[in-house]
Structure formats: structure tokens, C-alpha cells
Design a protein around this motif. Structure first.
Motif, PDB file in Angstrom:
ATOM      1  N   ARG A   1       7.959   0.186   4.199  1.00 14.47           N
ATOM      2  CA  ARG A   1       8.212  -1.259   4.146  1.00 14.47           C
ATOM      3  C   ARG A   1       6.907  -2.031   3.963  1.00 14.47           C
ATOM      4  NH1 ARG A   1      11.556  -3.148   9.085  1.00 14.47           N
ATOM      5  NH2 ARG A   1      12.953  -1.624   8.113  1.00 14.47           N
ATOM      6  N   SER A   2       5.824  -1.604   4.626  1.00 15.86           N
ATOM      7  CA  SER A   2       4.532  -2.286   4.477  1.00 15.86           C
ATOM      8  C   SER A   2       3.954  -2.098   3.081  1.00 15.86           C
ATOM      9  CB  SER A   2       3.562  -1.777   5.546  1.00 15.86           C
ATOM     10  OG  SER A   2       3.335  -0.377   5.365  1.00 15.86           O
ATOM     11  N   ASN A   3       4.105  -0.873   2.531  1.00 18.12           N
ATOM     12  CA  ASN A   3       3.634  -0.631   1.155  1.00 18.12           C
ATOM     13  C   ASN A   3       4.387  -1.507   0.149  1.00 18.12           C
ATOM     14  OD1 ASN A   3       1.780   1.273   2.037  1.00 18.12           O
ATOM     15  ND2 ASN A   3       3.226   2.989   1.820  1.00 18.12           N
ATOM     16  N   SER A   4       5.686  -1.665   0.329  1.00 20.84           N
ATOM     17  CA  SER A   4       6.504  -2.483  -0.583  1.00 20.84           C
ATOM     18  C   SER A   4       6.079  -3.955  -0.530  1.00 20.84           C
ATOM     19  CB  SER A   4       7.973  -2.347  -0.221  1.00 20.84           C
ATOM     20  OG  SER A   4       8.755  -3.187  -1.021  1.00 20.84           O
ATOM     21  N   ASN A   5       5.783  -4.461   0.672  1.00 22.25           N
ATOM     22  CA  ASN A   5       5.339  -5.853   0.796  1.00 22.25           C
ATOM     23  C   ASN A   5       3.991  -6.065   0.122  1.00 22.25           C
ATOM     24  OD1 ASN A   5       7.604  -6.554   2.243  1.00 22.25           O
ATOM     25  ND2 ASN A   5       6.682  -6.097   4.249  1.00 22.25           N
ATOM     26  N   ALA A   6       3.092  -5.077   0.201  1.00 23.63           N
ATOM     27  CA  ALA A   6       1.779  -5.197  -0.434  1.00 23.63           C
ATOM     28  C   ALA A   6       1.902  -5.212  -1.957  1.00 23.63           C
ATOM     29  CB  ALA A   6       0.874  -4.037   0.026  1.00 23.63           C
ATOM     30  N   LYS A   7       2.784  -4.355  -2.514  1.00 24.88           N
ATOM     31  CA  LYS A   7       2.964  -4.315  -3.963  1.00 24.88           C
ATOM     32  C   LYS A   7       3.543  -5.630  -4.482  1.00 24.88           C
ATOM     33  CE  LYS A   7       3.559   0.695  -4.460  1.00 24.88           C
ATOM     34  NZ  LYS A   7       4.511   1.767  -4.836  1.00 24.88           N
ATOM     35  N   SER A   8       4.523  -6.199  -3.779  1.00 24.86           N
ATOM     36  CA  SER A   8       5.130  -7.459  -4.232  1.00 24.86           C
ATOM     37  C   SER A   8       4.121  -8.598  -4.207  1.00 24.86           C
ATOM     38  CB  SER A   8       6.342  -7.807  -3.365  1.00 24.86           C
ATOM     39  OG  SER A   8       5.939  -8.008  -2.028  1.00 24.86           O
TER      40      SER A   8
END
Length: 417
Positions: free
Chosen positions: A209-216
Motif C-alpha cells: 500500500r505504501s509503494n502504491s501511494n508513492a508511485k501515484s
């Protein structure tokens, strides 16, 4: 002492007798006609026509027509043969007896017809009342049936609604119990998790979930800036007509423009160059003149019609309407001139321009009468009456001119087209 009519005309066949009595200017409503099987009277004060018939006729089939200044009486014969004379030859005493007997019979016939008519009217009223009562009863029964059906339908719908509400309440109670059980289980699970710490699977989900927020967030930072705004100029091909261009109407528009160009070639535009765009349209000027005439501005109407004639002098209505204005302004010679010009343009005489020709003849005839040229005015009114023989106003005006051919002038009314 009444004046006896002697200039009557009678004709006959083997089956029918026709008598034509001139009414000498009397209106149809003032003519009293009495006819029986052996006696005929036509009385229009101060004139009287009596006929003591040679043989009896069928008084039930007698027909009377009053029109065009005469009364035409059609008398079917009882015996099919040719009469030697119209009336019998007898003395005054016998004529008096025949007259009294005929009048008595005529009054009895009128009385019986009145009684039968009243009885028929009463029967019709009774039948109409019964029909109305029957229709109202049928309508009430129909309304009552509709009410009963609607009441039954509403009762069924209300029972079905109560049943659905009861089922919904039971379902709500069951769902509430299930949700309370699920909440209690979730509370127990969270309590146990807090005691033992997060599992490896949960840690993996948190990292994803943290990786997805960083990519967005990175993708939003890389978006290009918005474009600069601008204006696009749109132009249209100029047109003379206020409507959109249509290929199907193009030949008609070109023909109209060609005729307008031919008209303007014949007009001296040097003194018309200061006119507004609508003031150069003869049809707009005609409408303007009509409005001025309706409001009593006859000089303004003359100016509008005159300018329209300068622009397009082939419209008969312009001359005829200007003649009406000159009549109001008492310019009788100009009214005669414009009316004559309108009649010249209204050729050939066809049914389509019959009304316009009648107006032109009436206006010229009125101008002649105002100038006390009654014979010329009478000729114009007779010409108008020949075109429209059923015009009551023309008949009255023509008769007035005949009656005062040695007297004062006639001023029949005239309006614009």
C-alpha cells in the motif's frame, strides 16, 4: 287605397304556373304573401297584387322566392292542362267572398301548422329530456363501477403493502442480529491481534500500500502543464437574405435578385441613397402605408405608397390603396387616376384578382359621385356588381345612386387592401 300592380308576368306549363311580381325597390322583409288553392296576394305597401286563379292549384307545394327586386311564385297545378287565363272573370262581390274564404283558410292553415309545430317541439323536448336522463344515469352507473373497481384495487394494494412491511421488519431484525454478531466477532479478533502483533501477511499488505501511494504521487508530479488558451475566429459568408443558404431555394433567390436589379435600374437612386435598408423595400412600405391608413394618417400613407410605387410600380394594390387615401383627403381627381391605373394593372381579369377589381371600381365610382358625375359613378358600381353580384353593400349603394341621379353625391365606404 293601395296601388294595384299591373306589370306582373306569368308563364305556365301543363303542370306548373309561374308568376313574377316586381317589388319596386321594397326589401324582402316587408313583403306579405298569402297563397291558397284559388287566391294569391302579394302586398308590399303601398302596392298590392291580387290574383283570383282560373283553376285551383296545390297549395301544399307552393314555392315562393324573393330576390333581385322581384317575387317569383311557383304554383303546381292540380290538373295537368294549359290555362286559358290567369284569373277568373267575376264581379266584386264574388271576389270579396273568395278573398274572405281564402284568408280564413290561410289563417286556419297557419294555426294548424303552429299547433303541430308546438306539438312536435314538445315531443322533441320530451325525447331530448328522456335521452339526457338516460345518458346521465348511464354515466352515473359507469362512474360508480369505476369507483368500486378503484376501491377494491386500493384495498388489495393496501393489504399487499402491509404484508411487505411486515416481511421487511422481520428481515431488518434478522440483519440487525447478524450485524451485532459480526461486530462482536470483529472485536474479539482485533483484541487478539493487539495481543499477538501484526502477522507477516499483514506486513506485506502494508508495504504494498505504501509503494502504491508513492508511485501515484510520482505520476502526479510528472504531469505536463496545461495548454495556453486562445480564440478561434469564425466567419460566415455574407448573404442578402436573413435565412440560411439552401441549395433547393437557390434558383428562387437568384430569380428574385434578378427582378430586383431590373427594377432598380429603372429607379433614379441618387435621391434615394439616404433611405434605410427596410425603406428600400416596396412591400415594407406598403405595410407601413396600411398602418398609417388604419390610424388615420392619410398623408403619411400617401407618402409611403408613392415611394413604394417609385421603387416598384407594377403592384396594383399600391395604386388602389393610394386611391383610398385620396378619397379620405378629398383629392377626387387623383383617386380616379390611381383607381384607373390599378384597373389597368389588374389585367387579365381572373378570379384571383376579382376582389381587387371590385375595390378599384368602387373607389373610382365613389370619386365620380363626389364630383357629382353620377352616370360615370353608376357605371363603375355596376361593373363592380357584375363581378360580385351577391354583395349587399354594393346593391344598396347602386340603388342609392340610381335614386339620387339628380341629387347629392354618394360616398360609399372604402378601405385599403
Amino acid at each position: 287605397m293601395p296601388l294595384v300592380v299591373m306589370d306582373y308576368v306569368w308563364t305556365q306549363t301543363e303542370t306548373t304556373l309561374y308568376i313574377n311580381v316586381p317589388l319596386k325597390g321594397t326589401k324582402a322583409g316587408k313583403v306579405d304573401i298569402v297563397c291558397t288553392d284559388d287566391y294569391l296576394k302579394v302586398h308590399f305597401p303601398p302596392y298590392l297584387f291580387e290574383a283570383f286563379l282560373f283553376e285551383p292549384v296545390d297549395d301544399d307545394r307552393i314555392a315562393v322566392r324573393v330576390a333581385n327586386g322581384c317575387a317569383v311564385i311557383t304554383l303546381p297545378k292540380r290538373t295537368n292542362k294549359v290555362w286559358e287565363h290567369l284569373m277568373i272573370s267575376t264581379d266584386n262581390k264574388e271576389k270579396m267572398e273568395i278573398r274572405q274564404r281564402a284568408l280564413l283558410k290561410y289563417h286556419e292553415k297557419l294555426s294548424s301548422e303552429s299547433i303541430s309545430k308546438a306539438a312536435k317541439q314538445q315531443a322533441d323536448n320530451k325525447y331530448a329530456l328522456e335521452t339526457v336522463i338516460k345518458l346521465e344515469k348511464e354515466e352515473r352507473d359507469s362512474i360508480q363501477k369505476i369507483k368500486d373497481a378503484e376501491q377494491e384495487k386500493t384495498t388489495q394494494e393496501l393489504a399487499a403493502w402491509h404484508f411487505r412491511q411486515q416481511q421487511k421488519a422481520e428481515q431488518d431484525v434478522q440483519l440487525k442480529l447478524q450485524s451485532e454478531k459480526a461486530r462482536s466477532r470483529q472485536l474479539r479478533t482485533e483484541t487478539e491481534r493487539q495481543k499477538c502483533g501484526p502477522s507477516d501477511q499483514e506486513k506485506m499488505k502494508l508495504d504494498q500500500r505504501s509503494n502504491s501511494n508513492a508511485k501515484s504521487k510520482k505520476a502526479q508530479d510528472e504531469l505536463p502543464p496545461p495548454r495556453h488558451r486562445g480564440n478561434i475566429q469564425v466567419t460566415f459568408t455574407p448573404r442578402i437574405f436573413p435565412t440560411a443558404l439552401r441549395e433547393s431555394r437557390l434558383p428562387e433567390e437568384e430569380e428574385w435578385l434578378r427582378k430586383q436589379a431590373e427594377t432598380w435600374r429603372n429607379v433614379d437612386v441618387d435621391d434615394l441613397k439616404d433611405l434605410k435598408e427596410e425603406e428600400g423595400n416596396p412591400y415594407w412600405l406598403k405595410d407601413k402605408g396600411d398602418k398609417c391608413f388604419a390610424t388615420g394618417d392619410f398623408l403619411g400613407a400617401v407618402n409611403a405608397y408613392s415611394l413604394a410605387i417609385r421603387l416598384m410600380g407594377k403592384i396594383p394594390a399600391l395604386y388602389s390603396n393610394r386611391a383610398a387615401c385620396h378619397l379620405k383627403l378629398r383629392n377626387f381627381h387623383k383617386a380616379i387616376e390611381d383607381s384607373s391605373q390599378a384597373l389597368d394593372l389588374l389585367t387579365p381579369p381572373v378570379p384571383a384578382n376579382a376582389a381587387a377589381r371590385v375595390r378599384a371600381f368602387v373607389r373610382r365610382g365613389s370619386a365620380f359621385c363626389e364630383l357629382q358625375a353620377y352616370p360615370e359613378g353608376l357605371q363603375d358600381f355596376l361593373a363592380a356588381l357584375k363581378i360580385d353580384p351577391n354583395n349587399e353593400a354594393l346593391l344598396v349603394d347602386t340603388q342609392r345612386i340610381r335614386d339620387i341621379i339628380q341629387g347629392s353625391a354618394v360616398n360609399p365606404a372604402s378601405e385599403t387592401e
